[in-house]
Motif scaffolding. Structure first.
Motif, PDB file in Angstrom:
ATOM      1  N   ALA A  15       0.792  -1.282   0.089  1.00 12.81           N
ATOM      2  CA  ALA A  15      -0.081   0.119  -0.002  1.00 12.81           C
ATOM      3  C   ALA A  15       0.859   1.415  -0.140  1.00 12.81           C
ATOM      4  O   ALA A  15       0.559   2.180  -0.752  1.00 12.81           O
ATOM      5  N   ASP A  20      -1.223   3.923  -1.920  1.00 15.23           N
ATOM      6  CA  ASP A  20      -2.610   3.554  -1.499  1.00 15.23           C
ATOM      7  C   ASP A  20      -2.922   3.839  -0.146  1.00 15.23           C
ATOM      8  O   ASP A  20      -3.069   2.938   0.611  1.00 15.23           O
ATOM      9  N   GLY A  21      -3.262   5.060   0.133  1.00 13.46           N
ATOM     10  CA  GLY A  21      -3.401   5.526   1.621  1.00 13.46           C
ATOM     11  C   GLY A  21      -5.058   4.558   2.155  1.00 13.46           C
ATOM     12  O   GLY A  21      -4.805   4.333   3.228  1.00 13.46           O
ATOM     13  N   ARG A  22      -5.832   4.497   1.402  1.00 12.15           N
ATOM     14  CA  ARG A  22      -7.160   4.091   1.636  1.00 12.15           C
ATOM     15  C   ARG A  22      -6.546   2.692   1.900  1.00 12.15           C
ATOM     16  O   ARG A  22      -7.158   2.210   3.037  1.00 12.15           O
ATOM     17  N   ALA A  23      -5.933   1.754   1.283  1.00  8.17           N
ATOM     18  CA  ALA A  23      -5.606   0.344   1.420  1.00  8.17           C
ATOM     19  C   ALA A  23      -5.096   0.335   2.648  1.00  8.17           C
ATOM     20  O   ALA A  23      -5.175  -0.536   3.416  1.00  8.17           O
ATOM     21  N   ALA A  25      -4.811   2.424   5.101  1.00  6.81           N
ATOM     22  CA  ALA A  25      -5.885   2.545   6.495  1.00  6.81           C
ATOM     23  C   ALA A  25      -6.662   1.556   6.779  1.00  6.81           C
ATOM     24  O   ALA A  25      -7.020   1.598   7.800  1.00  6.81           O
ATOM     25  N   GLU A  26      -6.963   0.693   5.791  1.00  8.67           N
ATOM     26  CA  GLU A  26      -7.922  -0.441   6.083  1.00  8.67           C
ATOM     27  C   GLU A  26      -7.499  -1.533   7.006  1.00  8.67           C
ATOM     28  O   GLU A  26      -8.023  -2.176   7.425  1.00  8.67           O
ATOM     29  N   ARG A  45      -8.406   6.201  10.532  1.00  5.99           N
ATOM     30  CA  ARG A  45      -8.351   5.817   9.123  1.00  5.99           C
ATOM     31  C   ARG A  45      -7.922   7.154   8.235  1.00  5.99           C
ATOM     32  O   ARG A  45      -7.285   7.014   7.206  1.00  5.99           O
ATOM     33  N   GLU A  46      -8.719   8.089   8.306  1.00  4.39           N
ATOM     34  CA  GLU A  46      -8.724   9.323   7.334  1.00  4.39           C
ATOM     35  C   GLU A  46      -7.390   9.825   7.408  1.00  4.39           C
ATOM     36  O   GLU A  46      -6.649  10.004   6.533  1.00  4.39           O
ATOM     37  N   ALA A  49      -4.735   7.772   6.149  1.00  3.19           N
ATOM     38  CA  ALA A  49      -4.701   7.385   4.435  1.00  3.19           C
ATOM     39  C   ALA A  49      -3.781   8.776   3.966  1.00  3.19           C
ATOM     40  O   ALA A  49      -3.041   8.840   3.109  1.00  3.19           O
ATOM     41  N   ASP A  53      -0.984   9.279   1.106  1.00  2.00           N
ATOM     42  CA  ASP A  53      -0.970   9.888   0.213  1.00  2.00           C
ATOM     43  C   ASP A  53      -0.614  11.164  -0.012  1.00  2.00           C
ATOM     44  O   ASP A  53       0.172  11.724  -1.211  1.00  2.00           O
TER      45      ASP A  53
END
Length: 157
Positions: A15, A20-23, A25-26, A45-46, A49, A53
């Motif tokens: 990630a 891929d900050g979203r992946a 953070a998940e 998470r926000e 991410a 990014d």
């Protein structure tokens, strides 16, 4: 080490490498906290991410991150890592900075609740052509942050 843990560590590194900050953070619990050796704490998470990014890629590109020799008791995960990136800072002239450290993760329900690291950052600053005065300032700041941790107080007495 379980296949699930190995897969989580690979997803963690991938990630970052893929911005891929979203992946990334998940992989954390909703209230998870990432304590970065350079930028400090990012909670939730926000913000985690955004750290990937925006913060990581603000002055660097071409990240490489590998975890080695992970050890876990199911609630805490330790892994030695190697980490590098190509700096976009003007004084670095496109140099690749590399360092190694230890990742310390607190786990909860298969997710990362907390991440912190201990890293030898000084060689990376030399790789980036930082002036000795700038390196000294950065190291002094990191030392002050380390001394402020409650778990260090007994060792400072």
């Amino acid at each position: 080490m379980t296949d699930v843990t190995i897969a989580m560590l690979r997803a963690f590194c991938d990630a970052v490498e893929q911005r891929d900050g979203r992946a990334f953070a998940e992989l954390f619990t909703a209230g998870g906290v990432y304590h970065d050796v350079f930028y400090g704490a990012f909670a939730g998470r926000e913000k985690i991410a955004a750290m990937i990014d925006d913060w990581f890629y603000r002055t660097a590109t071409d990240f490489r991150w590998d975890m080695h020799e992970p050890v876990s008791d199911g609630t805490t995960l330790y892994a030695r890592y190697t980490f590098s990136y190509r700096s976009t800072l003007p004084e670095a002239n496109g140099a690749r900075a590399m360092f190694e450290g230890v990742a310390i993760m607190t786990l909860k329900d298969g997710k990362i609740a907390g991440y912190r690291e201990v890293a030898n950052t000084a060689p990376a600053f030399v790789d980036l052509n930082f002036a000795p005065e700038r390196i000294a300032k950065i190291v002094a700041k990191q030392g002050a942050e380390l001394k402020s941790r409650p778990e260090m107080q007994r060792h400072l007495a």
